[in-house]
Enzyme design. Structure first.
Site, PDB file in Angstrom:
ATOM      1  N   ALA A  45       0.888  -1.161  -0.175  1.00 51.02           N
ATOM      2  CA  ALA A  45      -0.072  -0.039  -0.182  1.00 51.02           C
ATOM      3  C   ALA A  45       0.859   1.500   0.278  1.00 51.02           C
ATOM      4  CB  ALA A  45      -0.721   0.029   1.294  1.00 51.02           C
ATOM      5  N   GLU A  46       0.652   2.150  -0.963  1.00 49.87           N
ATOM      6  CA  GLU A  46       1.565   3.037  -1.321  1.00 49.87           C
ATOM      7  C   GLU A  46       0.841   4.346  -0.604  1.00 49.87           C
ATOM      8  OE1 GLU A  46       1.618   5.045  -5.085  1.00 49.87           O
ATOM      9  OE2 GLU A  46       3.759   4.769  -5.072  1.00 49.87           O
ATOM     10  N   GLY A  47       1.524   5.369  -0.103  1.00 51.19           N
ATOM     11  CA  GLY A  47       0.923   6.653   0.483  1.00 51.19           C
ATOM     12  C   GLY A  47       0.055   6.612   1.591  1.00 51.19           C
TER      13      GLY A  47
END
Length: 92
Positions: A45-47
């Site tokens: 999961a990015e951000g």
């Protein structure tokens, strides 16, 4: 996806950023995590910027993440101190 030489799926920050405010973003995140499991791939999961976003993706079984909510950029010597010197992240 099965025909491509992929090893990991990444959830774009645009979807993660909508967690808590967009049911569509949350549905997409759930779907990507489910798809990754079905394909036998890890998912990142990015951000991640808030505790709520972190809790949501962890609750889905996503064990990898990136973002300021997990840690700020740092020099290699700072990371070494955290990992081996009992730094503020409490890595064990």
């Amino acid at each position: 996806l099965q025909a491509l030489p992929l090893t990991t799926l990444k959830i774009d920050r645009a979807f993660v950023g909508g967690i808590g405010s967009s049911a569509k973003s949350e549905a997409l995140v759930r779907g990507i995590v489910s798809l990754s499991r079905g394909l036998g791939m890890p998912v990142v999961a990015e951000g991640i910027e808030t505790d709520a976003q972190r809790a949501f993706v962890q609750g889905l079984g996503c064990e990898r993440g990136q973002g300021f909510g997990l840690g700020r950029p740092m020099r290699a010597d700072q990371l070494t101190e955290i990992l081996f010197g009992g730094g503020p992240l409490g890595v064990s």
